[in-house]
Design a protein around this motif. Structure first.
Motif, PDB file in Angstrom:
ATOM      1  N   MET A   1      -5.905  15.727  -5.139  1.00  0.00           N
ATOM      2  CA  MET A   1      -4.672  14.860  -5.593  1.00  0.00           C
ATOM      3  C   MET A   1      -5.260  13.455  -4.986  1.00  0.00           C
ATOM      4  N   ASN A   2      -5.162  12.445  -5.599  1.00  0.00           N
ATOM      5  CA  ASN A   2      -5.255  11.059  -4.998  1.00  0.00           C
ATOM      6  C   ASN A   2      -4.384  10.432  -4.015  1.00  0.00           C
ATOM      7  N   SER A   3      -4.769   9.772  -3.135  1.00  0.00           N
ATOM      8  CA  SER A   3      -3.658   9.298  -2.129  1.00  0.00           C
ATOM      9  C   SER A   3      -3.133   7.902  -2.848  1.00  0.00           C
ATOM     10  N   PRO A   4      -1.851   7.425  -2.429  1.00  0.00           N
ATOM     11  CA  PRO A   4      -1.239   6.304  -3.000  1.00  0.00           C
ATOM     12  C   PRO A   4      -2.155   5.297  -2.858  1.00  0.00           C
ATOM     13  N   LEU A   5      -2.846   4.831  -1.765  1.00  0.00           N
ATOM     14  CA  LEU A   5      -3.602   3.991  -1.603  1.00  0.00           C
ATOM     15  C   LEU A   5      -4.865   3.792  -2.848  1.00  0.00           C
ATOM     16  N   GLU A   6      -5.355   5.111  -2.942  1.00  0.00           N
ATOM     17  CA  GLU A   6      -6.351   5.152  -3.952  1.00  0.00           C
ATOM     18  C   GLU A   6      -6.023   4.924  -5.358  1.00  0.00           C
ATOM     19  N   GLN A   7      -4.672   5.383  -5.506  1.00  0.00           N
ATOM     20  CA  GLN A   7      -4.112   4.876  -7.120  1.00  0.00           C
ATOM     21  C   GLN A   7      -3.801   3.605  -7.093  1.00  0.00           C
ATOM     22  N   THR A   8      -3.012   2.922  -6.309  1.00  0.00           N
ATOM     23  CA  THR A   8      -2.852   1.628  -6.466  1.00  0.00           C
ATOM     24  C   THR A   8      -4.067   0.642  -6.503  1.00  0.00           C
ATOM     25  N   SER A   9      -5.178   0.980  -5.592  1.00  0.00           N
ATOM     26  CA  SER A   9      -6.475   0.105  -5.821  1.00  0.00           C
ATOM     27  C   SER A   9      -7.257   0.137  -7.035  1.00  0.00           C
ATOM     28  N   LYS A  10      -6.602   0.974  -8.201  1.00  0.00           N
ATOM     29  CA  LYS A  10      -7.124   0.969  -9.659  1.00  0.00           C
ATOM     30  C   LYS A  10      -6.367  -0.131 -10.287  1.00  0.00           C
ATOM     31  N   LEU A  11      -5.126  -0.499  -9.814  1.00  0.00           N
ATOM     32  CA  LEU A  11      -4.478  -1.392 -10.590  1.00  0.00           C
ATOM     33  C   LEU A  11      -5.339  -2.497 -11.046  1.00  0.00           C
ATOM     34  N   ARG A  13      -4.029  -4.874 -14.032  1.00  0.00           N
ATOM     35  CA  ARG A  13      -3.541  -5.859 -14.997  1.00  0.00           C
ATOM     36  C   ARG A  13      -2.012  -5.707 -14.445  1.00  0.00           C
ATOM     37  N   PHE A  14      -1.391  -6.801 -14.688  1.00  0.00           N
ATOM     38  CA  PHE A  14       0.130  -6.836 -14.192  1.00  0.00           C
ATOM     39  C   PHE A  14       0.974  -5.909 -15.117  1.00  0.00           C
ATOM     40  N   ASP A  21       2.319  -5.004  -8.816  1.00  0.00           N
ATOM     41  CA  ASP A  21       1.515  -6.009  -8.947  1.00  0.00           C
ATOM     42  C   ASP A  21       1.040  -6.739  -7.677  1.00  0.00           C
ATOM     43  N   GLU A  22       1.894  -6.748  -6.824  1.00  0.00           N
ATOM     44  CA  GLU A  22       1.429  -7.469  -5.512  1.00  0.00           C
ATOM     45  C   GLU A  22       0.140  -6.572  -4.893  1.00  0.00           C
ATOM     46  N   LYS A  23      -0.304  -5.436  -5.478  1.00  0.00           N
ATOM     47  CA  LYS A  23      -1.410  -4.639  -4.788  1.00  0.00           C
ATOM     48  C   LYS A  23      -2.515  -4.678  -5.917  1.00  0.00           C
ATOM     49  N   ILE A  24      -2.395  -5.685  -6.743  1.00  0.00           N
ATOM     50  CA  ILE A  24      -3.587  -5.582  -7.734  1.00  0.00           C
ATOM     51  C   ILE A  24      -4.783  -6.424  -7.091  1.00  0.00           C
ATOM     52  N   GLY A  25      -5.988  -5.374  -7.051  1.00  0.00           N
ATOM     53  CA  GLY A  25      -7.212  -6.396  -6.362  1.00  0.00           C
ATOM     54  C   GLY A  25      -7.539  -7.494  -6.801  1.00  0.00           C
ATOM     55  N   GLY A  26      -7.938  -8.564  -6.080  1.00  0.00           N
ATOM     56  CA  GLY A  26      -8.464  -9.872  -6.392  1.00  0.00           C
ATOM     57  C   GLY A  26      -7.061 -10.810  -6.495  1.00  0.00           C
ATOM     58  N   SER A  27      -5.913 -10.416  -6.486  1.00  0.00           N
ATOM     59  CA  SER A  27      -4.614 -11.293  -6.376  1.00  0.00           C
ATOM     60  C   SER A  27      -4.499 -11.603  -5.359  1.00  0.00           C
ATOM     61  N   ARG A  56      -8.834 -13.679  -9.499  1.00  0.00           N
ATOM     62  CA  ARG A  56     -10.050 -12.962  -9.798  1.00  0.00           C
ATOM     63  C   ARG A  56     -11.030 -13.971 -10.511  1.00  0.00           C
ATOM     64  N   GLN A  57     -10.711 -15.031 -11.322  1.00  0.00           N
ATOM     65  CA  GLN A  57     -11.613 -15.795 -11.888  1.00  0.00           C
ATOM     66  C   GLN A  57     -11.269 -17.229 -11.783  1.00  0.00           C
ATOM     67  N   GLY A  58     -12.344 -17.938 -11.325  1.00  0.00           N
ATOM     68  CA  GLY A  58     -12.290 -19.350 -11.158  1.00  0.00           C
ATOM     69  C   GLY A  58     -11.263 -19.982 -10.005  1.00  0.00           C
TER      70      GLY A  58
END
Length: 76
Positions: A1-11, A13-14, A21-27, A56-58
């Protein structure tokens, strides 16, 4: 089973749910106002306002004229 941190790091898109959403990588997430007492925050305010920006871009953040965050990554 994945940890909650592993699951949120895969987010990537909003979702329109601020807690995800506050956990989206690159935001970039900034909150103004009262902190949550459950986290030990002693800050008192009549507001708690979350802001999220997709960096994430520009995009970049500068501090004293120096770039510290670019395209979703810190650049120290």
């Amino acid at each position: 089973m994945n940890s909650p941190l592993e699951q949120t790091s895969k987010l990537n898109r909003f979702t329109r749910n601020i807690l995800f959403d506050e956990k989206i990588g690159g935001s970039f997430h900034m909150a103004l106002g009262a902190g949550y007492p459950e986290t030990g925050s002693l800050n008192k305010s009549i507001i708690h306002w979350d802001m999220i920006c997709d960096m994430r871009q520009g995009a970049e953040i500068r501090v004293d004229g120096e770039v510290v965050y670019r395209d979703g990554q810190f650049v120290f």
